[in-house]
Design an enzyme around this catalytic site. Structure first.
Site, PDB file in Angstrom:
ATOM      1  N   GLN A  75      37.196 -19.816 -12.812  1.00 14.63           N
ATOM      2  CA  GLN A  75      35.881 -19.837 -12.178  1.00 14.63           C
ATOM      3  C   GLN A  75      34.947 -18.928 -12.974  1.00 14.63           C
ATOM      4  O   GLN A  75      35.328 -17.818 -13.344  1.00 14.63           O
ATOM      5  CB  GLN A  75      35.962 -19.350 -10.726  1.00 14.63           C
ATOM      6  CG  GLN A  75      36.655 -20.318  -9.799  1.00 14.63           C
ATOM      7  CD  GLN A  75      36.288 -20.035  -8.361  1.00 14.63           C
ATOM      8  OE1 GLN A  75      35.372 -20.632  -7.807  1.00 14.63           O
ATOM      9  NE2 GLN A  75      37.023 -19.129  -7.748  1.00 14.63           N
TER      10      GLN A  75
ATOM     11  N   ASN B 271     -17.959  -6.036   2.889  1.00 18.92           N
ATOM     12  CA  ASN B 271     -18.256  -5.660   4.272  1.00 18.92           C
ATOM     13  C   ASN B 271     -19.644  -5.016   4.326  1.00 18.92           C
ATOM     14  O   ASN B 271     -19.981  -4.208   3.450  1.00 18.92           O
ATOM     15  CB  ASN B 271     -17.200  -4.669   4.767  1.00 18.92           C
ATOM     16  CG  ASN B 271     -17.498  -4.162   6.155  1.00 18.92           C
ATOM     17  OD1 ASN B 271     -17.512  -4.927   7.103  1.00 18.92           O
ATOM     18  ND2 ASN B 271     -17.776  -2.863   6.281  1.00 18.92           N
TER      19      ASN B 271
ATOM     20  N   ASN C 279     -11.928   8.810   6.327  1.00 19.33           N
ATOM     21  CA  ASN C 279     -12.463   7.484   6.621  1.00 19.33           C
ATOM     22  C   ASN C 279     -11.510   6.403   6.123  1.00 19.33           C
ATOM     23  O   ASN C 279     -11.132   5.489   6.859  1.00 19.33           O
ATOM     24  CB  ASN C 279     -13.841   7.314   5.976  1.00 19.33           C
ATOM     25  CG  ASN C 279     -14.399   5.914   6.174  1.00 19.33           C
ATOM     26  OD1 ASN C 279     -14.482   5.424   7.298  1.00 19.33           O
ATOM     27  ND2 ASN C 279     -14.769   5.264   5.084  1.00 19.33           N
TER      28      ASN C 279
ATOM     29  N   ARG D 117      27.746 -18.661 -12.251  1.00 21.83           N
ATOM     30  CA  ARG D 117      28.108 -19.524 -11.110  1.00 21.83           C
ATOM     31  C   ARG D 117      27.151 -19.349  -9.929  1.00 21.83           C
ATOM     32  O   ARG D 117      26.868 -20.314  -9.210  1.00 21.83           O
ATOM     33  CB  ARG D 117      29.541 -19.219 -10.690  1.00 21.83           C
ATOM     34  CG  ARG D 117      30.044 -20.011  -9.508  1.00 21.83           C
ATOM     35  CD  ARG D 117      31.554 -20.114  -9.461  1.00 21.83           C
ATOM     36  NE  ARG D 117      32.233 -18.866  -9.686  1.00 21.83           N
ATOM     37  CZ  ARG D 117      32.880 -18.167  -8.730  1.00 21.83           C
ATOM     38  NH1 ARG D 117      32.890 -18.607  -7.497  1.00 21.83           N
ATOM     39  NH2 ARG D 117      33.518 -17.050  -9.030  1.00 21.83           N
TER      40      ARG D 117
ATOM     41  N   ASN E 145     -17.730  -3.997  -3.482  1.00 20.67           N
ATOM     42  CA  ASN E 145     -16.873  -3.860  -2.300  1.00 20.67           C
ATOM     43  C   ASN E 145     -15.998  -5.105  -2.157  1.00 20.67           C
ATOM     44  O   ASN E 145     -16.311  -6.023  -1.410  1.00 20.67           O
ATOM     45  CB  ASN E 145     -17.760  -3.669  -1.066  1.00 20.67           C
ATOM     46  CG  ASN E 145     -16.988  -3.201   0.155  1.00 20.67           C
ATOM     47  OD1 ASN E 145     -17.442  -3.372   1.270  1.00 20.67           O
ATOM     48  ND2 ASN E 145     -15.829  -2.603  -0.039  1.00 20.67           N
TER      49      ASN E 145
ATOM     50  N   GLU F 207     -11.058  10.067   1.322  1.00 25.29           N
ATOM     51  CA  GLU F 207     -12.481  10.079   1.655  1.00 25.29           C
ATOM     52  C   GLU F 207     -12.730  10.682   3.040  1.00 25.29           C
ATOM     53  O   GLU F 207     -13.278  10.046   3.943  1.00 25.29           O
ATOM     54  CB  GLU F 207     -13.068   8.658   1.565  1.00 25.29           C
ATOM     55  CG  GLU F 207     -14.530   8.622   1.208  1.00 25.29           C
ATOM     56  CD  GLU F 207     -15.372   7.895   2.248  1.00 25.29           C
ATOM     57  OE1 GLU F 207     -16.513   8.331   2.435  1.00 25.29           O
ATOM     58  OE2 GLU F 207     -14.896   6.927   2.853  1.00 25.29           O
TER      59      GLU F 207
ATOM     60  N   TYR G  26     -24.683  -1.771   7.822  1.00 18.60           N
ATOM     61  CA  TYR G  26     -23.992  -0.863   6.909  1.00 18.60           C
ATOM     62  C   TYR G  26     -24.412  -1.157   5.474  1.00 18.60           C
ATOM     63  O   TYR G  26     -24.423  -2.305   5.040  1.00 18.60           O
ATOM     64  CB  TYR G  26     -22.473  -1.070   7.064  1.00 18.60           C
ATOM     65  CG  TYR G  26     -21.618  -0.210   6.165  1.00 18.60           C
ATOM     66  CD1 TYR G  26     -21.436   1.137   6.431  1.00 18.60           C
ATOM     67  CD2 TYR G  26     -20.979  -0.757   5.063  1.00 18.60           C
ATOM     68  CE1 TYR G  26     -20.640   1.925   5.617  1.00 18.60           C
ATOM     69  CE2 TYR G  26     -20.172   0.018   4.233  1.00 18.60           C
ATOM     70  CZ  TYR G  26     -20.018   1.369   4.516  1.00 18.60           C
ATOM     71  OH  TYR G  26     -19.230   2.140   3.706  1.00 18.60           O
TER      72      TYR G  26
END
Length: 808
Positions: A436, A472, A587, A442, A306, A584, A128
């Site tokens: 509290q 790739n 793909n 807290r 890529n 694309e 490729y």
């Protein structure tokens, strides 16, 4: 007796399989039999010596900043070898423009990969990017005799990745938009976010592509990496649009600008950061003394573009800044705890976190807060932290008024001491003070803990991605041997390492973290400004304008601004990865949207930066106002006692101590309940609450009516004079650089010194309407927004990193 800390949980160095219940049982079964064992156990449980999980990952970049400023020698050079890049090294190269070197041992490995690729071509294998066209065009192959097409197939990439902003648009971008600073900002100038990437983003992407190619799995020559190093060294940065990439087949479009620029194409531009000029790539390279043209061998162009370098660069810059903001959140929380006299010794007790509920992030957050507040350090700790069984109002009474009363009574009554505040009037006055603390103080460890775990995970993800091969196909060396003992030839492996979902998921989680931290410090900001929630601080945190809080407004403008930031921050926390679309021609049917996600993450971090600066400014003001109110009530107590003990009329000397205490507590509690009103109204309400019980005491005494009336008139006038004037006197005598009369934590002192002295932001800088027309030094900054800007810039230009290194 305090229970010992389970170090394996707190440090994160290892995790055992004990359940929380089994750990609790184990802890409660310890029964020391003598005092020595108890003392040893007490000492052991204070703090673990081993580093904590997230902090151990975040700390090195702050240390690097500290080294740059203090060391006489330059920082050690960073060598790229494809396997050992981490965030600290990345930031050294990117933020401080250090030119890395290439590990020479990788040269032979890269040459071997080139030879292996040539072997694949000689064997007429399908590869490729060499004899198979790109993407959705991979339905066909180039024949062996189409050598010229194979040599030039990389040029076809331009038709696949040039669908973004064209050259004409980019040429119209002013070069000032691409300006650089020292260190490079992760955010860039405001204008640069419209069209083009800031230089720090581009520099980071270049570094990451170099490191990936050095893994020698891409069939690239050593010269490709050297060429990119030359661009880094000369600070030549390709001009890259900020959009277009879907981070599916890597960041094709952004990285293509890098590839074509390094080749000297006249179709792309380079920004010369040293000379602050933008020009065509071939011209920029030539003027820098570099060979303008650089020819790539087959597949080198594809290997360069890529990959995940662009989105990963942004993610790393965002993570670096978010680390600092996470510590800033703890710093703001710790200062707010002191300012609001929180019961930290209770809700930060190691038993709660390290034994009862030992989530690693929660344990770590609690430990950081204990370190900052010096909880458990006895006399070295802050005097502004109360215990859980203490009422806040009575705690403040003891801290201010009672200190004076005890001394004065002891002087007159041979060491006698007072008990607590009068219960008859104390109960109603204290009713508005929660015993509290509210959850934004807290529950801070429980709230921030999961965020720290996410950040630790992001560090691990990015560290792996830094040192991965993401193009790739890849050249896979075979480990098997043939029948003659010879190693089998390398094979090409076609896959999808370019899919940036790991980076995308990390950036999505970072935006979650940003929103969580922003929500916490926003609530702390509100809690400190609101007179109902801030435990008797001046309303809206007015300082010089405390006499007219409704008119001057205090920090309410920061409250409004912070609310707007938080709304936008929450909007940005939406997940972008789920919005990915087919691309694309089908793909790229799935994609990560990692680059866009990383951009929004940087936007979130930028918003959080402004929020942190806003809340830190408020926290410092709240802390100093706490010190000022204590001084105010001590001074009022001294003057009221002096007034009561004047010899004329002598009847004042006959008042019992109990009546004096009752009078002082009424002054103290009524004044604290009326901070929101003007000083005149506050004074009237205080005297109305104070004089009636005193009059009753006088009526029953052996005084004449005329004497009583004269005394009441004198007391009324004296109290009014004291109450109307004392706050102004307290403010006029206050200097931020003077040591406080009350012990505060060491970390808070350092933060105050950084804000007030190093940055030059005085108390109440820009405060109130009077600031617009005042010559007072504290009003040299026209608005609170000016002060926030100075603080936010200290975050953005990394000046504050030195402070983080000192604190932790």
């Amino acid at each position: 007796m305090r229970l010992s800390l389970d170090r394996s949980v707190a440090s994160g160095s290892r995790r055992d399989h004990h359940t929380p219940n089994s750990q609790m049982k184990k802890a409660t079964e310890q029964h020391p039999t003598d005092k020595k064992e108890e003392e040893e156990e007490e000492e052991e449980s204070a703090f673990p010596s081993s580093p904590t999980p997230w902090l151990d990952r975040a700390r090195p970049t702050w240390k690097s900043r500290h080294h740059d400023e203090d060391s006489q020698s330059p920082p050690p050079n960073v060598t790229l070898d494809g396997s050992n890049l981490d965030l600290e090294k990345f930031m050294t190269i990117v933020a401080y423009c250090r030119t890395p070197t290439l590990d020479p041992e990788r040269r032979s490995a890269m040459q071997d990969s080139v030879s292996q690729l040539q072997g694949q071509r000689s064997n007429r294998n399908m590869i490729y990017g060499i004899n198979i066209p790109f993407g959705a065009g991979a339905y066909t192959t180039l024949k062996d005799d189409q050598t010229e097409e194979q040599e030039t197939i990389d040029r076809a990439l331009i038709t696949l990745i040039n669908g973004d902003l064209g050259g004409r648009v980019l040429q119209e971008v002013e070069t000032s938009c691409l300006g650089t600073c020292s260190p490079l900002s992760a955010f860039g100038d405001d204008d640069s976010r419209r069209l083009t990437m800031p230089t720090s983003w581009v520099r980071g992407a270049m570094v990451l592509r170099i490191n990936s190619l050095l893994r020698a799995s891409s069939g690239c020559r050593w010269q490709v990496c050297e060429r990119l190093i030359s661009l880094l060294d000369h600070q030549l940065y390709p001009v890259i649009p900020i959009r277009n990439s879907i981070s599916a087949s890597g960041d094709l479009s952004p990285l293509s600008y890098i590839a074509y620029a390094m080749c000297g194409s006249d179709k792309v531009q380079i920004y010369d950061a040293k000379n602050r000029r933008t020009m065509k790539a071939d011209q920029a390279l030539s003027e820098a003394g570099l060979e303008p043209l650089f020819s790539m061998e087959p597949r080198e162009m594809l290997a360069t573009i890529n990959g995940t370098g662009a989105c990963l660069s942004l993610a790393a810059l965002a993570l670096d800044r978010l680390d600092g903001l996470s510590l800033a959140t703890h710093v703001i929380t710790s200062i707010m705890c002191e300012a609001l006299v929180a019961a930290c010794p209770s809700f930060l007790d190691p038993y709660l976190h390290d034994v009862a509920r030992p989530h690693p992030g929660q344990c770590e957050s609690a430990e950081i807060l204990r370190r900052l507040l010096q909880v458990g350090e006895g006399e070295a700790g802050s005097q502004l932290l109360r215990h859980h069984d203490e009422d806040p109002l009575e705690f403040l009474w003891d801290l201010s008024v009672r200190k004076v009363l005890d001394r004065r009574v002891a002087e007159k009554e041979e060491g006698a001491r007072l008990t607590s505040a009068p219960k008859s009037v104390g109960q109603s006055a204290a009713a508005s003070h929660l015993r509290q603390d509210r959850y934004h103080l807290r529950c801070a460890p429980q709230y921030v803990g999961p965020a720290l775990e996410e950040l630790a995970s992001a560090h691990d993800i990015l560290r792996i991605e830094f040192n991965s091969v993401t193009d790739n196909p890849l050249l896979k060396p075979s480990s098997s041997k043939d029948g003659r003992g010879r190693r089998r030839s390398t094979v090409m492996v076609h896959g999808g390492n370019f899919m940036a979902c790991s980076v995308g998921q990390a950036t999505e989680k970072m935006r979650d973290v940003s929103t969580s931290l922003g929500r916490l410090i926003h609530e702390q900001l509100i809690g400190s400004i609101d007179p109902i929630k801030n435990n008797s601080l001046p309303a809206y945190l007015c300082a010089y304008g405390a006499d007219r809080p409704a008119m001057t407004g205090g920090l309410r403008s920061l409250d409004i601004a912070s609310s707007s930031y938080l709304a936008e921050l929450t909007f940005l926390s939406q997940r972008l990865i789920h919005l990915n679309r087919n691309a694309e021609c089908g793909n790229q049917s799935l994609n990560s949207m990692a680059l866009a996600s990383a951009r929004y993450t940087l936007e979130s971090v930028d918003l959080l930066t402004t929020m942190a600066a806003t809340s830190l400014l408020a926290a410092c003001q709240a802390l100093e106002l706490r010190l000022l109110t204590v001084e105010f009530f001590r001074s009022v107590t001294e003057k009221v006692l002096d007034l009561l003990e004047e010899p004329d009329p002598p009847l004042l000397l006959l008042l019992p101590t109990k009546v004096k205490v009752d009078l002082l507590f009424r002054i103290f509690s009524t004044w604290n309940a009326n901070w929101p009103v003007s000083v005149e109204e506050r004074t009237n309400k205080t005297i109305e609450a104070t004089l009636p019980p005193l009059v009753m005491g006088l009526i029953t005494s052996s005084s004449t009516t005329s004497t009583t009336r004269a005394w009441i008139e004198k007391l009324d006038l004296g109290l009014r004079t004291i109450l109307l004037n004392q706050w102004g006197e307290t403010m006029r005598s206050y200097r931020s650089e003077d040591p406080p009369s009350i012990r505060i934590s060491g970390s808070t002192s350092k933060v105050l010194r950084f804000v007030r002295v190093q940055l030059g932001i005085p108390l109440d800088a820009g405060g109130g309407l009077q600031a617009m027309h005042s010559t007072h030094p504290s009003h040299s900054l026209a608005t609170y927004g000016h002060s926030v800007t100075l603080l936010a810039n200290a975050f953005r230009n990394r000046t504050i990193d030195r402070l983080w290194h000192e604190l932790i």
